[in-house]
Design an enzyme around this catalytic site. Structure first.
Site, PDB file in Angstrom:
ATOM      1  N   HIS A 178       0.822  -1.223   0.000  1.00  0.00           N
ATOM      2  CA  HIS A 178       0.000   0.000   0.000  1.00  0.00           C
ATOM      3  C   HIS A 178       0.852   1.266   0.000  1.00  0.00           C
ATOM      4  CE1 HIS A 178       0.590  -0.728   4.383  1.00  0.00           C
ATOM      5  NE2 HIS A 178       0.811   0.568   4.360  1.00  0.00           N
ATOM      6  N   ARG A 268      -9.677   2.557  -5.712  1.00  0.00           N
ATOM      7  CA  ARG A 268      -9.622   1.571  -4.609  1.00  0.00           C
ATOM      8  C   ARG A 268     -10.483   2.086  -3.465  1.00  0.00           C
ATOM      9  NH1 ARG A 268      -3.945   1.312  -6.601  1.00  0.00           N
ATOM     10  NH2 ARG A 268      -3.410  -0.864  -6.886  1.00  0.00           N
ATOM     11  N   ARG A 304     -13.788   0.010  -7.635  1.00  0.00           N
ATOM     12  CA  ARG A 304     -13.695  -1.360  -7.148  1.00  0.00           C
ATOM     13  C   ARG A 304     -14.321  -1.427  -5.760  1.00  0.00           C
ATOM     14  NH1 ARG A 304      -7.839  -3.599  -6.028  1.00  0.00           N
ATOM     15  NH2 ARG A 304      -8.120  -2.307  -4.199  1.00  0.00           N
ATOM     16  N   GLU A 380      -7.268 -11.570 -10.458  1.00  0.00           N
ATOM     17  CA  GLU A 380      -6.003 -11.516  -9.711  1.00  0.00           C
ATOM     18  C   GLU A 380      -5.757 -12.795  -8.930  1.00  0.00           C
ATOM     19  OE1 GLU A 380      -6.186  -8.099  -7.057  1.00  0.00           O
ATOM     20  OE2 GLU A 380      -8.314  -8.397  -6.734  1.00  0.00           O
ATOM     21  N   ASN A 403      -0.760  -7.106  -9.350  1.00  0.00           N
ATOM     22  CA  ASN A 403      -0.069  -7.106  -8.049  1.00  0.00           C
ATOM     23  C   ASN A 403      -0.362  -8.391  -7.297  1.00  0.00           C
ATOM     24  OD1 ASN A 403       0.616  -4.516  -8.736  1.00  0.00           O
ATOM     25  ND2 ASN A 403      -0.986  -3.563  -7.510  1.00  0.00           N
ATOM     26  N   ASP A 404      -1.643  -8.673  -7.117  1.00  0.00           N
ATOM     27  CA  ASP A 404      -1.977  -9.904  -6.399  1.00  0.00           C
ATOM     28  C   ASP A 404      -1.679 -11.129  -7.251  1.00  0.00           C
ATOM     29  OD1 ASP A 404      -2.977  -9.495  -3.660  1.00  0.00           O
ATOM     30  OD2 ASP A 404      -4.279  -8.067  -4.678  1.00  0.00           O
ATOM     31  N   ARG A 414       3.304  -9.535  -0.895  1.00  0.00           N
ATOM     32  CA  ARG A 414       3.317  -8.223  -1.568  1.00  0.00           C
ATOM     33  C   ARG A 414       4.207  -7.227  -0.851  1.00  0.00           C
ATOM     34  NH1 ARG A 414      -2.331  -6.365  -3.897  1.00  0.00           N
ATOM     35  NH2 ARG A 414      -1.170  -4.424  -3.805  1.00  0.00           N
ATOM     36  N   CYS A 448      -4.554  -3.312 -14.590  1.00  0.00           N
ATOM     37  CA  CYS A 448      -4.491  -2.201 -13.622  1.00  0.00           C
ATOM     38  C   CYS A 448      -3.457  -2.392 -12.521  1.00  0.00           C
ATOM     39  CB  CYS A 448      -5.867  -1.945 -13.008  1.00  0.00           C
ATOM     40  SG  CYS A 448      -6.445  -3.287 -11.958  1.00  0.00           S
TER      41      CYS A 448
HETATM   42  C1  PEP Z   1      -3.729  -5.667  -8.017  1.00  0.00           C
HETATM   43  O1  PEP Z   1      -3.791  -6.569  -7.183  1.00  0.00           O
HETATM   44  O2  PEP Z   1      -3.001  -5.693  -9.009  1.00  0.00           O
HETATM   45  C2  PEP Z   1      -4.565  -4.452  -7.893  1.00  0.00           C
HETATM   46  C3  PEP Z   1      -4.692  -3.618  -8.885  1.00  0.00           C
HETATM   47  O3  PEP Z   1      -5.177  -4.168  -6.730  1.00  0.00           O
HETATM   48  P1  PEP Z   1      -4.497  -3.877  -5.317  1.00  0.00           P
HETATM   49  O4  PEP Z   1      -3.076  -3.455  -5.577  1.00  0.00           O
HETATM   50  O5  PEP Z   1      -5.311  -2.825  -4.668  1.00  0.00           O
HETATM   51  O6  PEP Z   1      -4.607  -5.188  -4.609  1.00  0.00           O
HETATM   52 MG    MG Z   2      -5.340  -6.715  -5.789  1.00  0.00          MG
END
Ligand code: PEP
Ligand code: MG
Length: 498
Positions: A178, A268, A304, A380, A403-404, A414, A448
């Site tokens: 984050h 988000r 989202r 994801e 990301n996930d 992460r 994204c």
């Molecule tokens: C991701 O997981 O790539 C994503 C866009 O959402 P977040 O980073 O908020 O989990």
């Molecule tokens: Mg995510």
């Protein structure tokens, strides 16, 4: 002495160090008597805001004064006291009373609704104070500074103001955590994961986000200035590939548009409610979502539904469950609030962490039942990435959260992720599979996750068939330029070479 870490952004910042105060140094011993604790908190919060008002410029003064007056509002105090008399702890009583009044203001609409955001800020400060903590937790300083911390709580990270915080250095933190997401969105050059760093308050340091280094300062300061590339993004043959923005705060929407974003590809929503002890009500939420839509000036917006995670938990949701499964009743409220805000505007709503096509169908039915017109899912989890072809007629669009997905495919945390993780061929093949499947189902597909902000990967995603890209606003210019240099055939050839 130079420290190496994970660079976020490509700016350079030079400034005096301010270390993040530790929780201990912030703690006032909370008073035993709950009433005294409340009175003390109200005084302290109002006095702090009044001090700020006095030093704010003309434009800011009246706003901050009005916010300070909210903290002293007798109606708010009476409601808090009534809740305490009914047995609630002071922090829960403050949060409950603030949210109840926020609901009333939001329902009244117009200028009253615009005060909701300020009231919630007052509420956060009061809650922190009655718990013996002070807000904001970022250090006080008359001059801009480089913030040095172990890591930032999400609620602190959202306070990052590029006007005050020139740069950020954290001992911990990963490329897609984050803190990185918020620093990137605000354009604050950051280096994370540097480990223990022995710099003192006031010492000048240089943060080079592009190089991922932190050093005692030796050269002149280079002010980071975002590069703006406006106009729609397209490939070299003129085929459009919109580059939208990932944001998490209402005021970031206008900033993203100023940097050329063609809409909001990922809002988000959990970042709006990180400090809420109780779930925000329907009217309060819809006022916030309507503010997002207004700020987007008719451009498409993808919101989202909230995604509580270990990295950014929401206090009012049970820990451990992500995505739409966290709490169905609250999810229904959120969908209703989104539908209230929608009006005739281009609102798209998607759920994170959806596990498979069946769960996507369940979510889509809930969202459509609430009145939403455009419904999607974030891909994801590998289990959904493998079956996007089955989403035909189930959802209207998908967005790939790299990301996930990267963390899941590679089995890394992460908060320990590194910049290159998403270029791993196992991850890229999974992304390709998800995109190709979704396109075969006739769906539009956005990417994204942070990987899309890497120009080389953005080109690959275009070659795989993505129909839009969404990135932190300061990253847009580089992606826009990279896309303009390749034809669709070249992008496809790059994918074939993987
Ligand atoms: C991701 O997981 O790539 C994503 C866009 O959402 P977040 O980073 O908020 O989990
Ligand atoms: Mg995510």
């Amino acid at each position: 002495m130079t420290w190496n870490g994970i660079g976020i952004g490509d700016g350079v910042a030079v400034g005096p160090v301010r270390r993040m105060p530790t929780v201990e140094s912030l703690a006032d011993t909370p008073l035993d008597d709950p009433e005294e604790r409340l009175a003390h908190a109200i005084d302290a919060v109002a006095a702090e805001l009044e001090r700020r008002a006095a030093s704010a410029g003309d434009a800011g003064r009246r706003i901050v004064e009005a916010t300070a007056a909210m903290a002293r509002d007798p109606m708010l105090q009476a409601r808090i006291e009534a809740r305490m008399a009914a047995g609630e702890e002071p922090d829960a009583a403050v949060a409950g009373a603030v949210h109840a009044i926020a609901e009333l203001l939001a329902a009244a609409g117009g200028a009253s609704a615009e005060r909701v955001v300020d009231l919630l800020d007052v509420g956060r400060r009061l809650v922190a104070r009655v718990r013996g903590r002070r807000l904001p937790t970022l250090p006080e300083s008359d001059e801009p500074f480089v913030l040095v911390a172990d890591d930032l709580a999400p609620a602190d990270a959202v306070l990052l103001d590029p006007g005050r915080v020139l740069g950020l250095v954290c001992a911990d933190g990963g490329y897609t955590g984050h803190t990185a997401i918020i620093a990137r969105a605000r354009g604050v050059p950051a280096v994370l994961g540097v480990g223990p760093i022995d710099v003192r308050d006031g010492e000048l340091i240089r943060v080079d986000a592009g190089a991922g280094t932190v050093a005692r300062d030796t050269g002149p300061a280079t002010a980071p200035h975002p590069i703006v590339v406006t106009g729609p993004a397209e490939l070299a043959d003129g085929s459009p590939l919109p580059v939208l923005a990932n944001v998490g705060a209402i005021d970031e929407v206008a900033e993203a548009l100023a940097l050329g974003a063609e809409g909001i590809g990922l809002f988000r929503s959990e970042l709006l409610w990180l400090e809420a002890r109780t779930a925000p009500g329907r009217a309060e939420q819809s006022a916030a979502y309507a503010a997002v839509l207004r700020a987007a000036r008719g451009l498409p917006v993808v919101i989202r539904t909230w995604d509580p995670s270990e990295d950014k938990p929401l206090p009012f949701l049970p820990p451990g469950l992500r995505g739409p499964r966290a709490d169905e009743t609250l999810l229904r409220d959120q969908l209703a609030a989104l539908a209230d805000a929608q009006g005739a505007r281009a609102l798209h709503v998607m759920a994170p962490m959806v596990r498979d096509a069946e769960e996507a169908a369940w979510f889509a039915a809930l969202a459509r039942g609430a009145g939403l017109r455009s419904v999607g899912v974030v891909v994801e989890l590998p289990s959904l990435a493998a079956e996007t072809a089955n989403l035909a007629g189930v959802v209207d669009f998908v967005s790939i959260g790299t990301n996930d997905l990267t963390a899941q495919v590679l089995g890394v945390l992460r908060t320990r992720s590194r910049a290159g993780d998403a270029s791993d061929p196992r991850v890229l093949r999974m992304v390709e599979r998800a995109i190709v499947g979704a396109r075969s189902a006739g769906l539009s597909v956005s990417v994204c996750g942070e990987a899309a902000a890497d120009p080389r990967l953005a080109v690959l995603f275009a070659g795989m068939g993505a129909t839009s890209i969404s990135v932190a606003p300061p990253s847009r210019a580089a992606v826009h330029r990279a896309l303009a240099r390749v034809t669709p055939a070249q992008a496809r050839a790059a994918v074939a070479d993987l």
